[in-house]
Design an enzyme around this catalytic site. Structure first.
Site, short mmCIF file in Angstrom:
data_model
loop_
_atom_site.label_atom_id
_atom_site.label_comp_id
_atom_site.label_asym_id
_atom_site.label_seq_id
_atom_site.Cartn_x
_atom_site.Cartn_y
_atom_site.Cartn_z
N TYR A 135 -1.16 0.29 10.59
CA TYR A 135 -1.33 -0.39 9.29
C TYR A 135 -0.19 0.00 8.36
CZ TYR A 135 -3.49 -1.06 4.61
OH TYR A 135 -3.77 -1.41 3.31
N SER A 190 0.84 -1.20 0.00
CA SER A 190 0.00 0.00 0.00
C SER A 190 0.87 1.25 0.00
CB SER A 190 -0.88 0.00 1.25
OG SER A 190 -1.54 1.25 1.37
N1 LIG Z 1 -8.96 -0.81 -0.49
C1 LIG Z 1 -7.94 0.02 -0.47
O1 LIG Z 1 -8.08 1.26 -0.53
C2 LIG Z 1 -6.52 -0.51 -0.41
C3 LIG Z 1 -5.46 0.37 -0.62
C4 LIG Z 1 -4.15 -0.10 -0.56
C5 LIG Z 1 -3.92 -1.43 -0.32
N2 LIG Z 1 -4.96 -2.29 -0.11
C6 LIG Z 1 -4.66 -3.69 0.16
O2 LIG Z 1 -5.30 -4.50 -0.79
C7 LIG Z 1 -5.49 -5.81 -0.25
C8 LIG Z 1 -6.92 -6.27 -0.50
O3 LIG Z 1 -7.83 -5.47 0.23
P1 LIG Z 1 -9.27 -5.05 -0.30
O4 LIG Z 1 -9.26 -3.60 -0.52
O5 LIG Z 1 -9.68 -5.96 -1.42
O6 LIG Z 1 -10.15 -5.28 0.99
P2 LIG Z 1 -11.08 -6.47 1.48
O7 LIG Z 1 -12.11 -6.80 0.45
O8 LIG Z 1 -11.54 -6.04 2.83
O9 LIG Z 1 -10.09 -7.69 1.60
C9 LIG Z 1 -9.31 -7.99 2.71
C10 LIG Z 1 -9.10 -9.48 2.65
O10 LIG Z 1 -8.14 -9.87 3.60
C11 LIG Z 1 -8.61 -11.08 4.16
N3 LIG Z 1 -8.05 -11.34 5.47
C12 LIG Z 1 -8.04 -10.52 6.56
N4 LIG Z 1 -7.46 -11.15 7.59
C13 LIG Z 1 -7.10 -12.39 7.13
C14 LIG Z 1 -6.46 -13.50 7.71
N5 LIG Z 1 -6.07 -13.51 9.00
N6 LIG Z 1 -6.25 -14.60 6.96
C15 LIG Z 1 -6.63 -14.63 5.68
N7 LIG Z 1 -7.25 -13.62 5.05
C16 LIG Z 1 -7.47 -12.51 5.79
C17 LIG Z 1 -10.12 -10.89 4.26
O11 LIG Z 1 -10.71 -12.18 4.42
P3 LIG Z 1 -12.23 -12.40 4.95
O12 LIG Z 1 -13.06 -12.30 3.69
O13 LIG Z 1 -12.17 -13.76 5.54
O14 LIG Z 1 -12.51 -11.30 5.94
C18 LIG Z 1 -10.39 -10.26 2.92
O15 LIG Z 1 -10.53 -11.24 1.93
C19 LIG Z 1 -5.13 -5.70 1.24
O16 LIG Z 1 -3.82 -6.18 1.43
C20 LIG Z 1 -5.16 -4.20 1.49
O17 LIG Z 1 -4.33 -3.85 2.57
C21 LIG Z 1 -6.26 -1.85 -0.16
#
Ligand SMILES: NC(=O)c1ccc[n+]([C@@H]2O[C@H](COP(=O)([O-])OP(=O)(O)OC[C@H]3O[C@@H](n4cnc5c(N)ncnc54)[C@H](OP(=O)(O)O)[C@@H]3O)[C@@H](O)[C@H]2O)c1
Length: 244
Positions: free
Chosen positions: A149, A136
């Site tokens: 984070y 990120s």
């Molecule tokens: N959205 C943004 O603005 C943004 C920006 C920069 C980076 N990111 C990064 O992008 C990636 C994907 O995030 P997203 O935006 O798609 O959000 P999201 O839909 O909330 O996805 C987060 C995922 O992480 C999984 N997770 C959390 N704890 C876990 C664990 N202990 N073991 C296995 N899986 C786990 C969740 O699983 P469950 O379905 O089981 O809860 C969910 O599938 C993340 O690494 C996030 O930090 C996001």
């Protein structure tokens, strides 16, 4: 059987878009996440849409002891791994409650290191493969609003950088993807600026492009590279006064 890719945290909105992207290009998909029922439903959809093999596996990033077993249980060795899981956590709670801080660090950093060490050693031995980590922009500089984070993502970014340097001589490509804002479950309810907010599909397109071109570091959207260049150069005495 076609080449396969392991997607860790496969129920995330970004991971789903990545699975669709790889599926549409004929890759077999290994979906790993906490809720295998959801993943099985996604698997059925992906099979139907793209006529590819899809399997679902239980994976918990913070159940470190289970990671080797998961890796050994995969059918064959995947060509690559995309590490997508993450936990934003609550900054204010993390400042007072160690368990929330630890969950944030363990999910975004320790868990990623634990599973990717296993994948890296396997790819190094085989002399081929790829690892793509979704880090990120939050890891580029610690900000008041989300530095727990952000520091975990900074650790993950540094880990991927070192891994890339170690593995290039073995022909293993390591890519760091740094999204800015993305419209997903993670940012639901946040007031992110529309012009600066990407879709999960844009991240997936960048992941595929970076894989094909062997790019080391990619920002989604591209302009975040320049925004962060400015942010990391703001002097401390000014930075501490900004409400970021
Ligand atoms: N959205 C943004 O603005 C943004 C920006 C920069 C980076 N990111 C990064 O992008 C990636 C994907 O995030 P997203 O935006 O798609 O959000 P999201 O839909 O909330 O996805 C987060 C995922 O992480 C999984 N997770 C959390 N704890 C876990 C664990 N202990 N073991 C296995 N899986 C786990 C969740 O699983 P469950 O379905 O089981 O809860 C969910 O599938 C993340 O690494 C996030 O930090 C996001």
């Amino acid at each position: 059987m076609s080449k396969s890719v392991l997607i860790l945290g496969a129920s995330s909105d970004i991971a789903r878009a990545i699975a669709q992207k790889f599926g549409s290009e004929g890759w077999s998909l290994l979906l790993a996440g906490r809720d295998v029922e959801i993943l099985s439903r996604d698997a059925a959809d992906l099979r139907l849409r793209h006529n590819v093999d899809v399997a679902a596996f239980v994976f918990d990033a913070i159940d470190f002891e289970s990671h080797k077993k998961l890796w050994d249980s995969l059918p064959g060795r995947p060509e690559g791994v995309v590490c997508v899981f993450g936990y934003l956590g609550n900054q204010e709670v993390s400042e007072r409650n160690w368990y929330e801080a630890r969950k944030t660090i363990d999910t975004n950093f320790t868990g990623a290191v634990s599973i990717l060490n296993i994948a890296a050693n396997s790819f190094e031995e085989r002399k081929g493969g790829f690892i793509i980590g979704i880090s990120s922009v939050a890891g580029d500089r610690g900000r008041t609003s989300n530095y727990i984070y952000g520091s975990a993502k900074a650790g993950f970014t540094a880990y991927l950088s070192g891994l890339r340097a170690r593995l290039w001589k073995s022909g293993v490509k390591v890519t760091t993807v740094k999204p800015g804002f993305v419209a997903t479950r993670m940012t639901e309810g946040m007031n992110t600026p529309a012009l600066l907010t990407a879709t999960p599909q844009q991240v997936a397109d960048d992941v595929m492009r970076a894989y094909k071109r062997g790019r080391p570091v990619v920002y989604t959207g591209w302009f975040w590279k320049y925004i962060m260049l400015v942010i990391i150069h703001i002097p401390e005495r000014v930075f501490r006064k900004l409400k970021l």
